[in-house]
Scaffold this active site. Structure first.
Site, PDB file in Angstrom:
ATOM      1  CB  CYS A 152       4.482   4.448  31.058  1.00  0.00           C
ATOM      2  SG  CYS A 152       5.342   3.675  29.654  1.00  0.00           S
ATOM      3  CD  GLU A 164       3.807   1.231  33.112  1.00  0.00           C
ATOM      4  OE1 GLU A 164       2.588   1.385  32.988  1.00  0.00           O
ATOM      5  OE2 GLU A 164       4.635   1.526  32.202  1.00  0.00           O
ATOM      6  CE  LYS A 216      -0.006   4.013  31.476  1.00  0.00           C
ATOM      7  NZ  LYS A 216       0.740   2.832  30.965  1.00  0.00           N
TER       8      LYS A 216
END
Length: 268
Positions: free
Chosen positions: A151, A40, A114
């Site tokens: 993440c 990321e 995300k």
């Protein structure tokens, strides 16, 4: 089949990072990898004093120059690439944290924005980022069917389970895991758990340095860590076997044994 995991420290300079990324892609192909996965925030590191508007000004579209050059490198080196960018949104002061898959022919085959922003432990990603609004279906790659998370998504088991029950044999999780008390313990436990409970591989490239801990991992379907890059920059190589996924899901049929007929929220 081999996967290359890249762990490096991104600077605030997008051009310098892109040059490193292109070199890593070439090196991964020379090592015989079929897919190269990046962490990321590979595009650039945004400091705490960079405003949301300044970040948005540096962001690009999914068909911008940053992705275009990576796609060319994928095609040139005949290797699939997974990574992330700051993607422009309709808001001038917000961007998407977007993961992508590029095929060996240089085509963008999948993207994911995300959905779980890191508004926790003193951070507020929502001050700069715009959340995505859907989980991207698994996409076919040379390694197998791949589901994408980013993440903080790791902390929400529903997402991994949906991707696994929808056909994912591999979960890839580009991450920038913030350093802090017990954070590396959480990182290891979450990646191992997502692999065990879904009977799949987890490929988790981690951003190294700045405020992030690195620890890029590849975990097999039984929860065995087969690659841990610790705190070293560079490329790690791991072998992926879809046969192991099949054997694991046959002997430990967690997806099959679910009681979806009775799962629901409980009212007190």
């Amino acid at each position: 089949m081999k996967v290359a995991v890249v762990q490096f420290r991104a600077s605030t300079d997008k051009k310098k990072n892109l040059a490193k990324i292109l070199d890593y892609i070439s090196a991964a192909a020379k090592k015989g990898a079929q897919l190269c996965a990046f962490p990321e925030f590979m595009m650039f590191y945004t400091t705490s004093n960079q405003s949301a508007r300044q970040l948005a000004e540096q962001a690009e579209t999914i068909t911008g120059d940053f992705i275009t050059q990576i796609a060319r490198a994928a095609r040139k080196n005949k290797i699939e690439v997974v990574g992330t960018i700051y993607e422009k949104s309709k808001k001038k002061d917000r961007v998407y944290d977007t993961a992508f898959v590029i095929s060996k022919s240089g085509k963008i085959t999948s993207t994911y924005r995300k959905i779980h922003l890191y508004d926790a432990l003193g951070f507020r990603e929502s001050n700069k980022l715009e959340p995505g609004h859907k989980i991207t279906p698994p996409t076919k790659t040379t390694l197998g069917k791949l589901g994408m998370l980013i993440c903080y998504d790791l902390r929400f088991p529903e997402m991994s389970r949906i991707l696994a029950s929808s056909g994912s044999e591999i979960l890839v999780v580009p991450s920038a895991w913030v350093q802090g008390p017990h954070k590396e313990d959480h990182w290891l436990a979450l990646n191992k758990t997502r692999a065990i409970e879904n009977g799949c591989y987890v490929i988790a490239p981690g951003h190294l340095g700045n405020i992030y801990c690195g620890r890029s991992l590849v975990v097999d379907p039984y929860g065995k860590i087969i690659l841990d890059m610790k705190h070293k920059s560079g490329i790690g190589i791991a072998d992926i076997s879809l046969e192991l996924v099949k054997k694991t899901r046959l002997s430990l049929p967690l997806l099959k044994n679910r009681r979806t007929d009775i799962y629901s929220d409980l009212s007190l």
